[in-house]
Design an enzyme around this catalytic site. Structure first.
Site, PDB file in Angstrom:
ATOM      1  N   MET A  41       1.035  -1.632  -0.306  1.00 46.19           N
ATOM      2  CA  MET A  41      -0.003  -0.745  -0.120  1.00 46.19           C
ATOM      3  C   MET A  41       0.740   1.559   0.036  1.00 46.19           C
ATOM      4  O   MET A  41       0.618   2.535   0.658  1.00 46.19           O
ATOM      5  CB  MET A  41      -0.891   0.193   1.333  1.00 46.19           C
ATOM      6  CG  MET A  41      -2.136  -1.041   1.065  1.00 46.19           C
ATOM      7  SD  MET A  41      -3.131  -0.924   2.204  1.00 46.19           S
ATOM      8  CE  MET A  41      -3.232  -0.479   3.645  1.00 46.19           C
ATOM      9  N   HIS A  48       9.520  -3.499   4.036  1.00 46.64           N
ATOM     10  CA  HIS A  48       8.583  -2.984   2.042  1.00 46.64           C
ATOM     11  C   HIS A  48       9.910  -3.657   1.820  1.00 46.64           C
ATOM     12  O   HIS A  48      10.061  -4.126   0.515  1.00 46.64           O
ATOM     13  CB  HIS A  48       8.378  -1.614   1.909  1.00 46.64           C
ATOM     14  CG  HIS A  48       7.219  -1.993   2.328  1.00 46.64           C
ATOM     15  ND1 HIS A  48       6.574  -0.597   2.738  1.00 46.64           N
ATOM     16  CD2 HIS A  48       5.525  -1.968   2.497  1.00 46.64           C
ATOM     17  CE1 HIS A  48       5.517  -0.189   3.487  1.00 46.64           C
ATOM     18  NE2 HIS A  48       4.775  -1.680   2.940  1.00 46.64           N
ATOM     19  N   GLN A  72     -10.364  -2.624   1.904  1.00 44.15           N
ATOM     20  CA  GLN A  72     -10.029  -3.269   2.951  1.00 44.15           C
ATOM     21  C   GLN A  72      -9.982  -2.456   4.054  1.00 44.15           C
ATOM     22  O   GLN A  72     -10.098  -2.950   4.893  1.00 44.15           O
ATOM     23  CB  GLN A  72      -8.586  -4.242   2.346  1.00 44.15           C
ATOM     24  CG  GLN A  72      -7.179  -3.004   2.730  1.00 44.15           C
ATOM     25  CD  GLN A  72      -6.033  -4.091   2.121  1.00 44.15           C
ATOM     26  OE1 GLN A  72      -6.049  -4.389   0.785  1.00 44.15           O
ATOM     27  NE2 GLN A  72      -5.226  -3.635   2.994  1.00 44.15           N
ATOM     28  N   MET A 195       7.908  -2.876  11.422  1.00 42.75           N
ATOM     29  CA  MET A 195       7.980  -1.462  10.966  1.00 42.75           C
ATOM     30  C   MET A 195       6.412  -1.800  10.176  1.00 42.75           C
ATOM     31  O   MET A 195       5.985  -2.703   9.868  1.00 42.75           O
ATOM     32  CB  MET A 195       8.774  -0.962   9.796  1.00 42.75           C
ATOM     33  CG  MET A 195       9.998  -1.433  10.531  1.00 42.75           C
ATOM     34  SD  MET A 195      11.697  -0.738   9.293  1.00 42.75           S
ATOM     35  CE  MET A 195      12.850  -0.413  10.456  1.00 42.75           C
ATOM     36  N   SER A 196       6.087  -0.213  10.211  1.00 38.97           N
ATOM     37  CA  SER A 196       4.408  -0.309   9.809  1.00 38.97           C
ATOM     38  C   SER A 196       4.034   1.104   9.190  1.00 38.97           C
ATOM     39  O   SER A 196       4.919   2.100   9.463  1.00 38.97           O
ATOM     40  CB  SER A 196       3.572  -0.809  10.514  1.00 38.97           C
ATOM     41  OG  SER A 196       2.421   0.087  10.144  1.00 38.97           O
ATOM     42  N   ARG A 198       1.771   2.932   9.185  1.00 36.87           N
ATOM     43  CA  ARG A 198       0.762   3.168  10.430  1.00 36.87           C
ATOM     44  C   ARG A 198       1.941   3.687  11.732  1.00 36.87           C
ATOM     45  O   ARG A 198       1.361   4.451  12.375  1.00 36.87           O
ATOM     46  CB  ARG A 198      -0.413   2.479  11.010  1.00 36.87           C
ATOM     47  CG  ARG A 198      -1.181   1.930   9.699  1.00 36.87           C
ATOM     48  CD  ARG A 198      -2.260   1.054  10.718  1.00 36.87           C
ATOM     49  NE  ARG A 198      -3.888   1.155   9.148  1.00 36.87           N
ATOM     50  CZ  ARG A 198      -4.283   0.290   8.611  1.00 36.87           C
ATOM     51  NH1 ARG A 198      -3.165  -0.757   8.842  1.00 36.87           N
ATOM     52  NH2 ARG A 198      -4.917   0.898   7.385  1.00 36.87           N
TER      53      ARG A 198
HETATM   54  P1  AMP Z   1       1.156  -3.126   3.740  1.00 36.06           P
HETATM   55  O1  AMP Z   1       1.755  -1.484   2.653  1.00 36.06           O
HETATM   56  O2  AMP Z   1       1.411  -2.400   5.580  1.00 36.06           O
HETATM   57  O3  AMP Z   1       0.235  -3.509   3.196  1.00 36.06           O
HETATM   58  O4  AMP Z   1       2.414  -3.788   3.444  1.00 36.06           O
HETATM   59  C1  AMP Z   1       2.860  -4.275   2.253  1.00 36.06           C
HETATM   60  C2  AMP Z   1       3.775  -5.759   2.148  1.00 36.06           C
HETATM   61  O5  AMP Z   1       5.084  -5.629   3.314  1.00 36.06           O
HETATM   62  C3  AMP Z   1       3.200  -6.508   3.394  1.00 36.06           C
HETATM   63  O6  AMP Z   1       3.394  -8.250   2.570  1.00 36.06           O
HETATM   64  C4  AMP Z   1       3.261  -6.587   4.836  1.00 36.06           C
HETATM   65  O7  AMP Z   1       3.532  -7.639   5.388  1.00 36.06           O
HETATM   66  C5  AMP Z   1       4.873  -6.099   4.381  1.00 36.06           C
HETATM   67  N1  AMP Z   1       5.317  -5.448   5.736  1.00 36.06           N
HETATM   68  C6  AMP Z   1       4.953  -4.936   5.670  1.00 36.06           C
HETATM   69  N2  AMP Z   1       5.144  -4.476   7.742  1.00 36.06           N
HETATM   70  C7  AMP Z   1       6.388  -5.298   7.499  1.00 36.06           C
HETATM   71  C8  AMP Z   1       7.738  -5.511   8.269  1.00 36.06           C
HETATM   72  N3  AMP Z   1       7.948  -4.655   9.109  1.00 36.06           N
HETATM   73  N4  AMP Z   1       8.398  -6.485   8.078  1.00 36.06           N
HETATM   74  C9  AMP Z   1       8.696  -7.127   7.314  1.00 36.06           C
HETATM   75  N5  AMP Z   1       7.320  -7.255   5.828  1.00 36.06           N
HETATM   76  C10 AMP Z   1       6.405  -5.952   6.013  1.00 36.06           C
END
Ligand code: AMP
Length: 298
Positions: A41, A48, A72, A195-196, A198
């Site tokens: 996203m 990422h 979602q 890591m996120s 958010r």
């Molecule tokens: P998102 O953009 O948050 O939907 O995440 C995209 C992809 O990156 C998804 O497969 C997540 O599980 C993965 N992801 C997000 N945060 C992490 C993290 N801290 N470590 C590894 N993968 C991550």
């Protein structure tokens, strides 16, 4: 419109039109390229990028999608405020050597009259599905669309979103998608916080308390090693840890769920006697965080 922008000095293409992206990926496939795909996203961070780096190693073309998928998000969730920064994402993707950054608009992914949904009701209604009942329907639908656009050989997902990874693995098996799903470890900040995108919502005070979330899950592992195998007791001890450690001053902590499940089927586990995942979601202030730890107990 971002269609057909080719960045100077790099070979990364940026496409917004699903048909253009599909055509390019089909050409690559026909030319014998191995396509690795990382759906996201956006608002990239090192988590990422670690998926992208691993994906790059396993294929000859790396495609990354960047789409804040509206289906979602629930009506009261953060769709409008979800962090977005195209310029930064482009730079971070280029750093890793992404070949195609697919960054579609909402209207081209969901055209008027869109009425096809992909659901796995059995696995989608516990853990995060309890408080986000339409979340995985949105995820599975958009990932299906993305798979059909990108036609990857390998698709990479983070274990941070363990339930999502398990559901996508089941969906790929059920629908005979001709691709391999690869799950990769969670990348953490130095203090342990997963890591996120958010995490950007956290105030400095909340950010300072947030690592206790993961520490509570790790503490359960120590209790398990000391012989506590009943998951109700383990869950209670984690909740007590958070209740003591997190609320400091104006920082509030509300537990959404804490569950012990089988890592593949996500079925609840009463006693930790085999491989068990402890997964949890909490709200620190207004920010919902998720995390998990795998106990490989044999
Ligand atoms: P998102 O953009 O948050 O939907 O995440 C995209 C992809 O990156 C998804 O497969 C997540 O599980 C993965 N992801 C997000 N945060 C992490 C993290 N801290 N470590 C590894 N993968 C991550």
């Amino acid at each position: 419109m971002l269609t057909h922008i080719i960045q100077k000095n790099t070979y990364m293409q940026i496409l917004a039109n699903p048909l253009d992206a599909q055509q390019l990926c089909l050409q690559w496939r026909m030319a014998g390229e191995q396509i690795s795909f990382v759906p996201t996203m956006g608002f990239f961070h090192a988590g990422h990028q670690s998926l992208m780096r691993e994906a790059k190693k396993r294929g000859s073309k790396l495609v990354v999608s960047r789409f804040v998928n509206p289906t979602q998000f629930g009506p009261t969730e953060d769709l409008a405020t979800y962090p977005r920064n195209l310029e930064r994402d482009v730079a971070l993707a280029q750093e890793v050597g992404v070949d195609l950054l697919f960054t579609p608009e909402e209207g081209s992914m969901y055209q008027p009259g869109h009425d096809t949904w992909v659901e796995l009701p059995g696995m989608a209604h516990n853990l995060c599905g309890l408080s986000r009942p339409t979340f995985f329907r949105g995820v599975c639908t958009v990932v299906t669309k993305l798979f059909l656009i990108v036609q990857p050989h390998h698709a990479f997902f983070g274990q941070k979103d363990w339930q999502q990874l398990a559901i996508i693995q089941q969906m790929v098996q059920d629908l005979h998608f001709p691709l391999e799903v690869v799950g990769l470890p969670t990348v953490r900040e130095q203090d342990g916080l997963a890591m996120s995108s958010r995490n950007a919502y956290l105030s400095p005070e909340e950010r300072a308390q947030a690592p206790h979330f993961y520490q509570g899950l790790c503490q359960a592992y120590q209790l398990l090693q000391a012989g506590m195998v009943e998951t109700t007791a383990l869950a209670q001890s984690i909740k007590e840890y958070w209740a003591k450690a997190i609320p400091v001053g104006a920082v509030t902590c509300e537990v959404d769920y804490i569950s012990f499940v089988h890592p593949d089927t996500l079925a609840p586990v009463d006693r930790v006697t085999g491989p068990t995942l402890v997964a949890a979601a909490i709200k620190i202030g207004k920010t919902r965080l998720i995390d998990n730890v795998l106990f490989n107990q044999n």
